[in-house]
Design an enzyme around this catalytic site. Structure first.
Site, short mmCIF file in Angstrom:
data_model
loop_
_atom_site.label_atom_id
_atom_site.label_comp_id
_atom_site.label_asym_id
_atom_site.label_seq_id
_atom_site.Cartn_x
_atom_site.Cartn_y
_atom_site.Cartn_z
N CYS A 15 0.85 -1.19 0.00
CA CYS A 15 0.00 0.00 0.00
C CYS A 15 0.88 1.24 0.00
O CYS A 15 2.11 1.15 0.15
CB CYS A 15 -0.94 0.02 1.21
SG CYS A 15 -0.06 0.05 2.79
N CYS A 57 3.27 1.89 2.89
CA CYS A 57 4.57 1.19 2.86
C CYS A 57 5.62 2.08 2.21
O CYS A 57 6.75 2.20 2.70
CB CYS A 57 4.45 -0.12 2.07
SG CYS A 57 3.32 -1.34 2.77
N ASP A 79 -3.28 18.66 -26.23
CA ASP A 79 -2.38 18.62 -27.37
C ASP A 79 -3.22 18.84 -28.64
O ASP A 79 -4.33 18.32 -28.74
CB ASP A 79 -1.67 17.26 -27.43
CG ASP A 79 -0.83 17.12 -28.68
OD1 ASP A 79 0.11 17.90 -28.84
OD2 ASP A 79 -1.13 16.23 -29.49
#
Length: 754
Positions: free
Chosen positions: A20, A23, A444
């Site tokens: 997760c 961590c 773009d």
């Protein structure tokens, strides 16, 4: 890969064992506590980018990560030659195989356990023992990753979703074992009572195997689909690198020799035939041609090159024969630099903290503390060990996150499924949190707002000249040319004038146009300079049409036959019909649209005016490698930026943006770098994607709220020792049904009318 600079060095470590975002935060905190070390850890890419002083060794960094409970190693260098087809896919498949095996086992065994517990008619004489036999492998083998992660977290004083899953499933399973072997639950013919009475019991007849097995299966399913998405983290880089040519014809000692591109050196001269990719960055030393750079730069207008002009590797030679002298090879090329930009942007993007982990960090310790408090309270009041332990375990069982485990996966599953039906692919739950924050959307131009291909837009004819005749004669000649502008004229002529005649004579004049005989007419199609060589000048109305076309950013093609100028054809990258409506929808979502392009400002502002974007929101003449800097500048100015693009040159900017939306009609590099993929080339889908993502996020949030609300409401009953099996089962089942039903409402999502 380790690089050293004066007084400092940098290394990128591959991190293993993270489950997760917390961590990643814990590893980052541990590394940054080391003297002379600055680290950023990315959960999504499973990498740590670390800058450290000379007196710190890489082995020290790895040891610190391992002491935190995870693995670390320097990534293996990328192979210089492309792997055989399927190699990378097989590697990713190997990593997923253990998780898939656990998921398959969990689902296969958990389904009958849940059915036996929820359908009284299935509860035969020894059903509880069959449930135990089926549930045991699920809670031990299938749930092992949760137990291992919970133990790692506990050693470091942390609690996450893994802790909640491990504690809840273990408590449910262990209590069921006690009830079966030492209590009355193992009695032949035992069934769960179905009265909704609240009464204190000793728990000896209660088993919770369906909760233990079901939670494990649900959470494993979510982890598996998340892991599949994460395996694609490096696909953008792979797609970028594979864009280049693999082989090249090099000219040495008067001979043409075919060699791998990796064997090219600076100064080598190589041959580029029509239709071939240019092998590396260089300078043209012989020949002239039109180079199509759209796959790399995103610009639709082909570039005319001749002796002395610079060319870029991976672009396509669309015209004549070229001899190029290599000026940059390997890691120094523009393509390689763009790949590094994508990697840096991906590593620099902060990983979104999972909502469930944030809540679990508080919820888990509170539940455990409440369970211990309940045990102490009842023991202190003389209720006896059995009753006290029953109440304490009931607290853990009712907090078991069945609905919490369903909250995100079900909403994401329904939301992404509905999105797929509408041409929207959502990569993961972390993407959803970003969609509600963005306030600016950078578009773009080429391939996103426009079609991305040259199109015949208008025909300006001289007095007395028939437009159909112009198209037939010009289209016939251009049909024999491979130039991108010629192809646009030929296809436009065929669409408007029908079948085209066959030229009796044809000549391609590099850099000027084409000439030939069509139906007895001597026809010229090309630049005004070509007509001048035949002493033909444009009349005033055609000269004015040419000037207006060029001012609007269009390519003007002159047409003459039999010694007279007859017409000017206007060719350009056409705006998509749906783009103006899409811009309006994006504004309605509270976003500020901005146009980003490498084209000149006149072209950009003409397109912007056509779709309804203000001139001050046009960013033109931007080099491909600088697009990511534009996004960074907007972010530094306090904007939360979404980016929509489709070209390789957009990949780094898509990765850098807070939210990347990739057109599915674009390149693989852009698609893999984006957070949302729009399968159709319709910009209106971008607005629908943001609406769907925001609604899915709201559904996840409401699911999480109710998942906890049901459990929290039942916690006082559990602590008071008043929780019987029916109340516990009903609370868990109802919360799960509510979460699933709430998620299913996403199936009714409809695109905006229009």
């Amino acid at each position: 890969m380790t690089t050293t600079t004066p007084g400092a060095a940098e290394v990128e470590l591959a991190i293993g064992g993270m489950t997760c975002a917390s961590c990643a935060a814990r590893i980052e905190k541990k590394l940054n506590r080391m003297d002379g070390v600055e680290a950023t850890v990315n959960y999504a890419t499973e990498k740590a980018k670390v800058t450290y002083r000379d007196d710190v060794a890489v082995t020290d960094l790895i040891a610190t990560v391992e002491a935190t409970g995870y693995t670390a190693q320097e990534p293996a260098p990328a192979p210089t030659e492309p792997e055989a087809d399927g190699g990378p896919a097989r590697d990713g498949d190997d990593e997923l195989r253990p998780l898939r095996r656990r998921l398959t086992a969990a689902v296969t065994l958990a389904v009958p356990v849940i059915a036996l517990a929820m359908v009284p008619a299935l509860q035969f004489e020894y059903w509880q023992w069959l449930s135990l036999t089926l549930a045991a492998p699920v809670v031990t083998y299938a749930a092992w990753p949760f137990h291992k992660a919970a133990w790692t977290n506990a050693r470091h004083g942390a609690a996450t979703m893994d802790t909640l899953i491990s504690v809840g499933t273990s408590a449910a399973f262990l209590w069921s074992l006690w009830a079966l072997f030492l209590g009355t639950a193992g009695t032949p013919g035992m069934t769960h009572p179905f009265e909704f009475t609240i009464a204190r019991t000793d728990g000896a007849g209660n088993i919770y195997l369906e909760a233990a097995a079901g939670v494990t299966a649900f959470i494993l399913a979510g982890r598996y689909f998340e892991a599949r998405s994460k395996r694609k983290a490096g696909a953008a880089l792979k797609a970028l690198l594979e864009l280049g040519a693999k082989d090249v014809t090099v000219l040495r000692d008067g001979r043409a020799e075919r060699i791998p591109v990796s064997a090219l050196t600076v100064g080598d001269r190589f041959l580029v035939r029509p239709g071939e990719k240019i092998a590396t960055d260089g300078v043209v030393v012989e020949g002239s041609s039109a180079v199509d750079a759209s796959m790399l730069t995103g610009e639709s207008v082909p570039v005319e090159v001749g002796t002395g002009d610079a060319v870029t590797g991976a672009t396509l030679n669309a015209g004549g024969r070229l001899v190029v002298e290599a000026t940059r090879v390997g890691a120094d090329t523009q393509l390689a630099r763009m790949a590094r930009l994508v990697e840096d942007a991906q590593n620099g993007k902060a990983a979104a903290q999972r909502l469930a982990d944030r809540i679990s960090a508080v919820f888990v310790p509170v539940v455990i503390a409440l369970a211990l408090g309940t045990l102490g309270f009842w023991l202190g009041n003389g209720a006896g060990p059995a009753a006290a332990f029953t109440a304490a375990v009931a607290v853990l069982i009712i907090a078991c996150p069945c609905a919490l485990g369903l909250a995100t996966p079900t909403a994401l599953m329904v939301g992404t499924g509905r999105g797929a039906q509408l041409g929207i692919l959502i990569k993961g739950p972390e993407v959803l949190e970003t969609t509600r924050k963005v306030d600016t959307i950078v578009l773009d131009k080429t391939g996103t707002v426009t079609t991305g291909r040259m199109t015949l837009l208008a025909v300006d004819t001289a007095d007395g000249t028939d437009e159909t005749e112009v198209l037939r004669l010009a289209g016939a000649l251009e049909h024999s040319s491979e130039h991108p502008v010629a192809r646009a004229v030929a296809s436009g002529a065929a669409a408007r004038a029908g079948s085209l005649p066959t030229p009796e004579d044809f000549a391609n004049l590099a850099g000027l146009g084409v000439q030939g005989i069509v139906e007895g007419h001597a026809v010229l199609v090309g630049r005004e300079k070509l007509l001048a060589e035949w002493v033909i000048s444009l009349p005033e109305e055609l000269r004015r049409a040419r000037q207006e076309a060029e001012a609007a950013g269009r390519t003007a093609v002159a047409v003459a036959w039999d010694g007279e100028a007859r017409a000017v054809l206007e060719v350009a990258d056409a705006v998509k019909e749906t783009s103006p409506e899409a811009i309006g929808r994006l504004r309605a979502l509270g976003l500020t649209p901005m146009l980003l392009t490498g084209d000149n400002r006149a072209v950009a502002e003409a397109v912007a005016a056509e779709v309804g974007i203000a001139p001050e929101h046009v960013i033109a003449e931007v080099l491909p490698q600088d697009k990511v800097d534009v996004v960074k500048r907007l972010q530094d100015g306090g904007r939360s930026v979404a980016m929509v693009g489709d070209g390789v040159n957009d990949a780094a900017a898509l990765a850098q943006a807070d939210l990347g939306l990739a057109m599915g009609t674009g390149t693989d590099a852009a698609i893999e770098a984006g957070d949302l993929t729009l399968v159709r080339g319709d910009l209106r889908v971008a607005a629908d994607a943001i609406r769907l993502s925001r609604r899915t996020l709201r559904t996840i949030r409401s699911n999480l709220f109710w998942a906890f609300a049901y459990n929290v409401a039942a916690l006082p009953l559990a602590a008071a020792g008043l929780l019987n099996p029916m109340i516990a089962g009903a609370a868990m089942a109802f919360s799960s049904v509510f979460v699933v039903g709430n998620s299913l409402r996403l199936r009714g999502f409809r695109p905006a009318a229009g």
